[in-house]
Design an enzyme around this catalytic site. Structure first.
Site, PDB file in Angstrom:
ATOM      1  N   HIS A 163       0.441  -4.983   1.239  1.00  0.00           N
ATOM      2  CA  HIS A 163       0.557  -6.168   0.385  1.00  0.00           C
ATOM      3  C   HIS A 163       0.483  -7.400   1.281  1.00  0.00           C
ATOM      4  CE1 HIS A 163       1.321  -3.889  -3.210  1.00  0.00           C
ATOM      5  NE2 HIS A 163       2.378  -3.305  -2.683  1.00  0.00           N
ATOM      6  N   ASP A 219       5.349 -10.333  15.718  1.00  0.00           N
ATOM      7  CA  ASP A 219       4.195  -9.701  16.360  1.00  0.00           C
ATOM      8  C   ASP A 219       4.121  -8.256  15.889  1.00  0.00           C
ATOM      9  OD1 ASP A 219       2.010  -9.239  18.136  1.00  0.00           O
ATOM     10  OD2 ASP A 219       2.850 -10.642  19.586  1.00  0.00           O
TER      11      ASP A 219
END
EC number: 3.2.1.-
Length: 447
Positions: free
Chosen positions: A291, A217
């Site tokens: 990324h 999370d």
């Protein structure tokens, strides 16, 4: 690399830092002075590093004797912690974790609660300390257990130098804290389940830096109320990413500065509300490398459950020097969608270069948001902002080069076995030297 301005006034003095902080952060008295005053070694209170005997009573007894003006010392070794710890009412105290505390029971809310503590330091002196949560025992079946840490009503403090491993739920919660420094920390856990936030923080005047997170999370998240935070050199290495929210009624967040964020399969900005009220203002995200991640740059004021009221006012957000790509062009690389009742304004995108790992175009989505850059509309008068929705398809590939960190994970950690505790990382953003070196003390307080 962004230049950082900081001064160490003396070994025992708090640190003054530039950017969004409003004053000094950190303990008022250094740990060595506290250790000289009084040291409580938990092995003198019955602790045994056998991985079986509950160390909780020994820690509580040591805390009772050294929580005012002293240092509690956990020597190297593995200790079973089968008691939920409540370390409260500390005054000018330090807790030196040089061993491993391994969760040894099914607890209730959090394994370690530090509350109502002033001028306190929770740290590893040998940079090998850790809390081992064995969260896989819960998470592999889709269940959750207790959080590892909660720091509540803590002021003039620092937390640094150890690892939080495989939590059964959230990792570190900082609840109503002030004048703090949180740094040189590693969170490592299962990366495919929610409700495993690494750092949830609200309070005033806090410096968070040199952090690496792998979890399922959020990575470093600002909750309300919060003001005067500097968050830098953050490495979210398979994670939900850095966020603000979710926000409800009475929101009050201002003067938050993120810089030097590196995201591997994580989102660098997710600001989330659904109605509520209050204000979010004066937030900067700069020097960001992404990324992968589903929504690398997102402001979403229709996220999750509608909490009612009139909507949160969002204003004066700056996104500067962003490079990277999202995971799929089916989702907008830039998403700034604000509440139609309280449109966002003074939003600036400056040198934001986001592409995709999937396909030959990206989408930008803007709604009720005013400023400059991407698909934002310009506002001539912020007192009367019209509603709008627009989407832009971009086919021109931006020209940029975004460095990869050598430690990037490409697959999720296993979720059915204990985690090995890794060494503390020494790099958190490409080309940036960690602000504080790791400690290598021998013994309590390094005496």
């Amino acid at each position: 690399m962004q230049v950082k301005l900081f001064y160490t006034l003396a070994l025992w003095a708090p640190i003054l830092v530039s950017a969004q902080l409003s004053g000094s952060v950190g303990p008022l008295v250094d740990f060595k002075t506290k250790a000289k005053n009084k040291t409580c070694d938990i092995t003198d209170y019955g602790a045994v590093a056998d991985g079986k005997t509950d160390v909780g009573p020994a820690i509580l007894d040591a805390w009772g004797n050294c929580s005012t003006g002293g240092l509690i010392y956990v020597p190297p070794g593995t200790y079973s912690l089968a008691t939920d710890l409540e370390l409260k009412h500390g005054e000018s105290t330090a807790f030196q974790l040089d061993g491993v505390l391994a969760r040894g029971h099914e607890g209730s809310y959090q394994l370690i609660l530090v509350r109502n503590c002033h001028d306190c330091e929770f740290f590893s002196g040998n940079s090998q300390g850790a809390v081992q949560g064995y969260g896989y025992e819960y998470l592999q079946d889709g269940n959750y257990g207790e959080r590892l840490f909660r720091f509540q009503d803590v002021s003039d403090f620092s937390v640094h130098g150890f690892a939080a491993i495989d939590s059964p739920a959230y990792y570190l919660v900082f609840d109503t804290v002030s004048n703090g420094e949180i740094y040189n920390l590693l969170v490592r856990g299962i990366a495919d389940l929610g409700m495993t936030d690494a750092f949830d923080i609200w309070g005033q005047n806090v410096w968070i830096h040199d952090i690496e997170v792998t979890n399922g999370d959020e990575c470093v998240t600002v909750k309300s109320p919060a003001s005067d935070f500097l968050i830098e050199n953050i490495y979210c290495n398979l994670s939900g990413g850095t966020a603000i929210g979710s926000l409800g009624t009475g929101t009050n967040i201002s003067n938050i500065h993120y810089r030097n964020l590196y995201m591997n399969q994580a989102d660098a900005c997710y600001l989330k509300t659904h109605n509520g009220d209050g204000i979010v203002k004066n937030i900067v995200w700069e020097n960001v490398i992404v990324h992968g991640g589903p929504y690398p740059l997102a402001v979403n004021e229709a996220w999750g459950k509608d909490v009612g009221s009139t909507g949160v006012q969002v204003q004066n957000l700056t996104f500067r020097n962003w490079y990277g790509e999202n995971t799929a062009n089916s989702r907008p690389a830039i998403r700034i969608e604000c509440d139609e009742d309280v449109p966002c304004y003074d939003i600036t995108l400056d040198n934001v270069n986001l592409w995709t790992e999937d396909g030959d175009y990206v989408e930008w989505s803007c709604a009720n948001a005013y400023g400059s850059g991407a698909c934002l509309q310009e506002a001539k008068d912020t007192g009367d902002l019209a509603t709008y929705t627009t989407a832009v398809t971009v086919t021109a590939t931006p020209s940029y080069s975004a460095t990869h960190m050598p430690g990037d994970f490409t697959t999720n950690p296993p979720s059915t076995a204990p985690f090995t505790i890794p060494p503390m990382p020494t790099s958190f953003y490409p080309g940036a030297t960690p602000i504080s070196t790791l400690l290598s003390l021998s013994g309590a307080g390094g005496l």
